[in-house]
Scaffold this motif. Sequence first.
Motif, mmCIF file in Angstrom:
data_model
loop_
_atom_site.group_PDB
_atom_site.id
_atom_site.type_symbol
_atom_site.label_atom_id
_atom_site.label_comp_id
_atom_site.label_asym_id
_atom_site.label_seq_id
_atom_site.Cartn_x
_atom_site.Cartn_y
_atom_site.Cartn_z
ATOM 1 N N ASP A 23 0.818 -1.208 0.000
ATOM 2 C CA ASP A 23 0.000 0.000 0.000
ATOM 3 C C ASP A 23 0.858 1.267 0.000
ATOM 4 O OD1 ASP A 23 1.031 -0.231 2.525
ATOM 5 O OD2 ASP A 23 -0.843 0.186 3.581
ATOM 6 N N VAL A 24 2.127 1.144 -0.377
ATOM 7 C CA VAL A 24 3.034 2.295 -0.355
ATOM 8 C C VAL A 24 2.663 3.267 -1.477
ATOM 9 C CG1 VAL A 24 5.412 3.061 -0.644
ATOM 10 C CG2 VAL A 24 4.915 1.007 0.698
ATOM 11 N N ASP A 25 2.508 4.546 -1.101
ATOM 12 C CA ASP A 25 2.137 5.604 -2.036
ATOM 13 C C ASP A 25 3.249 6.656 -2.043
ATOM 14 O OD1 ASP A 25 1.074 7.720 -3.472
ATOM 15 O OD2 ASP A 25 -0.925 7.565 -2.578
ATOM 16 N N LEU A 26 3.958 6.751 -3.157
ATOM 17 C CA LEU A 26 5.051 7.719 -3.284
ATOM 18 C C LEU A 26 4.697 8.824 -4.273
ATOM 19 C CD1 LEU A 26 8.143 5.292 -3.445
ATOM 20 C CD2 LEU A 26 7.066 6.317 -1.436
ATOM 21 N N THR A 27 3.401 9.100 -4.415
ATOM 22 C CA THR A 27 2.943 10.089 -5.395
ATOM 23 C C THR A 27 3.533 11.464 -5.134
ATOM 24 O OG1 THR A 27 0.859 8.866 -5.579
ATOM 25 C CG2 THR A 27 0.890 11.094 -6.465
ATOM 26 N N ALA A 28 3.774 11.805 -3.870
ATOM 27 C CA ALA A 28 4.265 13.140 -3.524
ATOM 28 C C ALA A 28 5.722 13.378 -3.916
ATOM 29 C CB ALA A 28 4.084 13.381 -2.019
ATOM 30 N N PHE A 29 6.424 12.334 -4.344
ATOM 31 C CA PHE A 29 7.800 12.497 -4.801
ATOM 32 C C PHE A 29 7.796 13.267 -6.129
ATOM 33 C CE2 PHE A 29 11.672 11.189 -6.951
ATOM 34 C CZ PHE A 29 12.620 11.254 -5.943
ATOM 35 N N PRO A 30 8.774 14.163 -6.374
ATOM 36 C CA PRO A 30 8.779 14.962 -7.621
ATOM 37 C C PRO A 30 9.262 14.159 -8.830
ATOM 38 C CG PRO A 30 10.681 15.535 -6.272
ATOM 39 C CD PRO A 30 9.844 14.591 -5.437
ATOM 40 N N TRP A 31 8.473 13.193 -9.254
ATOM 41 C CA TRP A 31 8.869 12.301 -10.354
ATOM 42 C C TRP A 31 9.112 13.049 -11.653
ATOM 43 C CZ3 TRP A 31 10.293 7.820 -8.647
ATOM 44 C CH2 TRP A 31 9.685 7.275 -7.506
ATOM 45 N N GLU A 32 8.480 14.203 -11.835
ATOM 46 C CA GLU A 32 8.609 14.940 -13.090
ATOM 47 C C GLU A 32 10.053 15.362 -13.383
ATOM 48 O OE1 GLU A 32 7.892 17.905 -9.807
ATOM 49 O OE2 GLU A 32 7.029 15.970 -10.407
#
Length: 341
Positions: free
Chosen positions: A143-152
């Motif tokens: 269930d790990v959510d790393l959406t807040a990382f600046p992937w762009e």
Amino acid sequence: MELPTQADIAKIAKVHRTTVSLALKDDPRIPEKTRRRIHKIAEKLGYKPDPMLSALIARRVHRQERPFQGTLAWLVNNEGAWDWRPIFHEYHEGAVNRAKRYGYNIEIFDLANPPGMTLARMGAILAARNIRGILVTPQPRTDVDLTAFPWEKFSAVAFGYSLKKPQLHTVGSAQFRGLKLTMRSLLGMGYKRIGFVFTLHHNEVVDHNYLGAYLAEEYLRTGGSPLIPPLIATDDFKSWYELHRPEVVIASSGGRFIQRIRDAGLKIPEDVGVVCPFFPSRHDPWSGVYENSVHIGEVAVDTVVSMIHRGERGVPETLQRIMIDGVWVNGKTLLPPNPRP
């Protein structure tokens, strides 16, 4: 009429040809305003990359080690008691060796250490180090959510299915095909009563590939339900074994299950064979399928370096999943083959 070249674009844009080359790859080291201007000039001139020249350059790069290009991040998440190294160290071995060929080194960064590390802070650290490529290791939970990382800002590839969000390009083992190979190898050796044991957590980690393949193979064999119903590993193994008497057990997370079998008073492989559909180290004693972990690490680096060269960053709109076939190994947890007549 001669086709326009990068030198033509550089002359009009009043920049060096190397700047044009990087800008056309959307390299973040070139200011965005400059990249847009160079793209417009290239489009106006009708510039198109020469596929033969690109192939020649790729061949030269493949055949020799390049000068130092930079660092790739090996992004781990060692929260709690989780540690990626015992299981996935061969991914790292393959990645390090392949990265050297491209002129990169690999450095480990941990999202869980030091305590209090945030995704934004980690992104800032990598950007300050001019790191453009990230290899995201398997996660401790599903269930790990790393959406807040600046992937762009980065080109990134994940290993396996355990990262819930975001959905990144993925390199991993062909788990469905691995269990299919396991079943067909066992049947070819003469085994008929084949049991399957799994945990709900591991079933989710592998995106249900093992259970799906087992049920599919059993349906093709019997025309209906499995001869032996699958066992959830938290249930009573001894009762299940005494009721169904499997000759061999496929254990999706085999190492953790060995003690359960021994606690039931059974010897491996004399009383019951144990097979792992994918084990991560070529040095393991298992019978089953070695997942070719070193090569998985190599392919992950191939993928992320190609993304860097293309200027492909951020969360992809369309996912690519590269699945690597494993190799059957007779190992030490299965009696010698007894082919069917």
